[in-house]
Write a protein that holds these residues in place. Structure first.
Motif, short mmCIF file in Angstrom:
data_model
loop_
_atom_site.label_atom_id
_atom_site.label_comp_id
_atom_site.label_asym_id
_atom_site.label_seq_id
_atom_site.Cartn_x
_atom_site.Cartn_y
_atom_site.Cartn_z
N MET A 134 0.85 -1.21 0.00
CA MET A 134 0.00 0.00 0.00
C MET A 134 0.89 1.26 0.00
O MET A 134 1.86 1.32 0.72
N ALA A 135 0.50 2.23 -0.80
CA ALA A 135 1.33 3.43 -0.96
C ALA A 135 1.11 4.42 0.20
O ALA A 135 0.04 4.46 0.79
N VAL A 136 2.16 5.18 0.47
CA VAL A 136 2.04 6.29 1.42
C VAL A 136 1.35 7.44 0.72
O VAL A 136 1.78 7.87 -0.36
N THR A 137 0.25 7.92 1.29
CA THR A 137 -0.53 9.00 0.69
C THR A 137 -0.83 10.05 1.77
O THR A 137 -0.46 9.88 2.93
N ARG A 138 -1.53 11.10 1.35
CA ARG A 138 -1.87 12.19 2.28
C ARG A 138 -3.37 12.36 2.39
O ARG A 138 -4.11 12.09 1.44
N THR A 139 -3.80 12.83 3.55
CA THR A 139 -5.19 13.21 3.72
C THR A 139 -5.25 14.52 4.49
O THR A 139 -4.24 15.00 5.01
N PHE A 140 -6.44 15.11 4.52
CA PHE A 140 -6.64 16.38 5.20
C PHE A 140 -7.55 16.17 6.41
O PHE A 140 -8.57 15.46 6.31
N VAL A 191 -10.11 26.01 15.04
CA VAL A 191 -9.93 24.64 14.56
C VAL A 191 -8.44 24.45 14.29
O VAL A 191 -7.69 25.42 14.18
N VAL A 192 -8.02 23.19 14.20
CA VAL A 192 -6.64 22.89 13.78
C VAL A 192 -6.73 22.11 12.48
O VAL A 192 -7.30 21.00 12.44
N VAL A 193 -6.24 22.72 11.41
CA VAL A 193 -6.21 22.04 10.11
C VAL A 193 -4.86 21.35 9.96
O VAL A 193 -3.82 21.91 10.33
N GLN A 194 -4.89 20.11 9.46
CA GLN A 194 -3.67 19.31 9.39
C GLN A 194 -3.61 18.53 8.08
O GLN A 194 -4.64 18.15 7.53
N VAL A 195 -2.40 18.30 7.63
CA VAL A 195 -2.16 17.32 6.57
C VAL A 195 -1.52 16.11 7.23
O VAL A 195 -0.55 16.25 7.99
N LEU A 196 -2.09 14.94 6.96
CA LEU A 196 -1.61 13.68 7.55
C LEU A 196 -1.08 12.79 6.45
O LEU A 196 -1.66 12.71 5.36
N GLU A 197 0.00 12.09 6.76
CA GLU A 197 0.63 11.19 5.81
C GLU A 197 0.66 9.78 6.41
O GLU A 197 0.90 9.63 7.61
N GLY A 198 0.43 8.78 5.58
CA GLY A 198 0.50 7.40 6.07
C GLY A 198 0.11 6.43 4.97
O GLY A 198 -0.22 6.85 3.85
N ASN A 256 -10.51 14.27 -3.15
CA ASN A 256 -10.95 15.34 -2.25
C ASN A 256 -9.86 15.75 -1.28
O ASN A 256 -9.77 16.93 -0.91
N ALA A 257 -9.02 14.82 -0.87
CA ALA A 257 -7.90 15.18 0.01
C ALA A 257 -7.02 16.23 -0.66
O ALA A 257 -6.64 17.22 -0.03
N ALA A 258 -6.69 16.03 -1.93
CA ALA A 258 -5.84 16.98 -2.64
C ALA A 258 -6.50 18.36 -2.73
O ALA A 258 -5.84 19.39 -2.52
N ILE A 259 -7.81 18.36 -2.99
CA ILE A 259 -8.55 19.63 -3.08
C ILE A 259 -8.57 20.33 -1.72
O ILE A 259 -8.33 21.54 -1.62
N GLU A 260 -8.86 19.56 -0.66
CA GLU A 260 -8.99 20.14 0.68
C GLU A 260 -7.63 20.61 1.21
O GLU A 260 -7.56 21.67 1.86
N ILE A 261 -6.56 19.87 0.94
CA ILE A 261 -5.21 20.30 1.35
C ILE A 261 -4.90 21.64 0.70
O ILE A 261 -4.45 22.59 1.35
N ALA A 262 -5.18 21.75 -0.61
CA ALA A 262 -4.86 22.98 -1.35
C ALA A 262 -5.73 24.15 -0.89
O ALA A 262 -5.34 25.31 -1.05
N PHE A 263 -6.90 23.84 -0.30
CA PHE A 263 -7.79 24.90 0.19
C PHE A 263 -7.15 25.64 1.37
O PHE A 263 -7.36 26.84 1.55
N PHE A 264 -6.36 24.94 2.18
CA PHE A 264 -5.82 25.54 3.41
C PHE A 264 -4.30 25.68 3.46
O PHE A 264 -3.79 26.41 4.30
N PHE A 265 -3.58 24.96 2.61
CA PHE A 265 -2.11 24.97 2.72
C PHE A 265 -1.43 25.28 1.40
O PHE A 265 -1.86 24.80 0.34
N LYS A 266 -0.35 26.06 1.50
CA LYS A 266 0.56 26.23 0.36
C LYS A 266 1.51 25.04 0.37
O LYS A 266 1.83 24.51 1.45
N PRO A 267 2.01 24.63 -0.80
CA PRO A 267 2.91 23.47 -0.85
C PRO A 267 4.09 23.59 0.12
O PRO A 267 4.47 22.60 0.75
N GLU A 268 4.64 24.79 0.28
CA GLU A 268 5.84 24.95 1.13
C GLU A 268 5.52 24.85 2.62
O GLU A 268 6.42 24.78 3.45
N GLU A 269 4.22 24.84 2.98
CA GLU A 269 3.84 24.68 4.39
C GLU A 269 3.76 23.21 4.80
O GLU A 269 3.51 22.89 5.96
N ILE A 270 3.92 22.30 3.83
CA ILE A 270 3.83 20.87 4.08
C ILE A 270 5.24 20.29 4.04
O ILE A 270 5.94 20.41 3.03
#
Ligand code: RTP
Ligand code: MG
Length: 140
Positions: free
Chosen positions: A1-7, A72-79, A124-138
């Motif tokens: 299983m691949a490592v992916t990201r969620t919001f 709220v605390v918005v987060q990007v999670l990887e796993g 949707n994870a990709a859309i939601e991550i981009a809604f709150f974070f710039k790439p350099e913040e991850i």
């Protein structure tokens, strides 16, 4: 299983009860890594835009009011298969239906004030991550 990201969002009912650490620990214990995180107070515009998919649902206005009611605390999670892993540890939307040991079973107050949000697909994870974070913040 691949490592992916969620919001993820730690919702106002959880920040109000000082559960940011407890929720984050449950996510980490499940095998997710916090690769971006910030505490914000969502504007009406942000909440309305983020939940636009639910615009026609009867709970939309209440949900937007709740999500802007406190920080709220918005987060990007990887796993491994992060979207599914996160939703498994979150538990069912309604805490009454949530499995033992899940975040919502442990902490949620109601079907609305249910402590966490998690993306429901990789797309949707990709859309939601981009809604709150710039790439350099991850930082993976
Ligand atoms: P989420 O998007 O927050 O991760 O939760 P979910 O997929 O389990 O639930 P969804 O159907 O996408 O609903 C989004 C959020 O709306 C609130 N809700 N209230 N009053 C109600 O009947 C009701 N139903 C849903 C919850 O805060 C839910 O997480
Ligand atoms: Mg959802």
């Amino acid at each position: 299983m691949a490592v992916t990201r969620t919001f993820s969002i730690i919702k106002p009912d959880a920040t109000r009860r000082n559960l940011t650490g407890a929720v984050t620990k449950a996510l980490e214990d499940a095998g997710l890594r916090v690769v971006a995180s910030k505490r914000i107070h969502m504007t009406n515009e942000q909440a309305g835009g983020f939940y636009a998919v639910h615009k026609e649902r009867p709970f939309y206005n209440d949900l937007c009011a709740f999500m802007t009611s406190g920080p709220v605390v918005v987060q990007v999670l990887e796993g491994e298969d992060a979207v599914k892993l996160n939703r498994d540890v979150m538990g069912a939307t309604n805490p009454a239906d949530a499995a033992e040991g899940t975040i919502r079973k442990l902490f949620a107050e109601s079907i609305e004030a249910n402590s966490v949000h998690g993306s429901d697909s990789d797309e949707n994870a990709a859309i939601e991550i981009a809604f709150f974070f710039k790439p350099e913040e991850i930082v993976g």
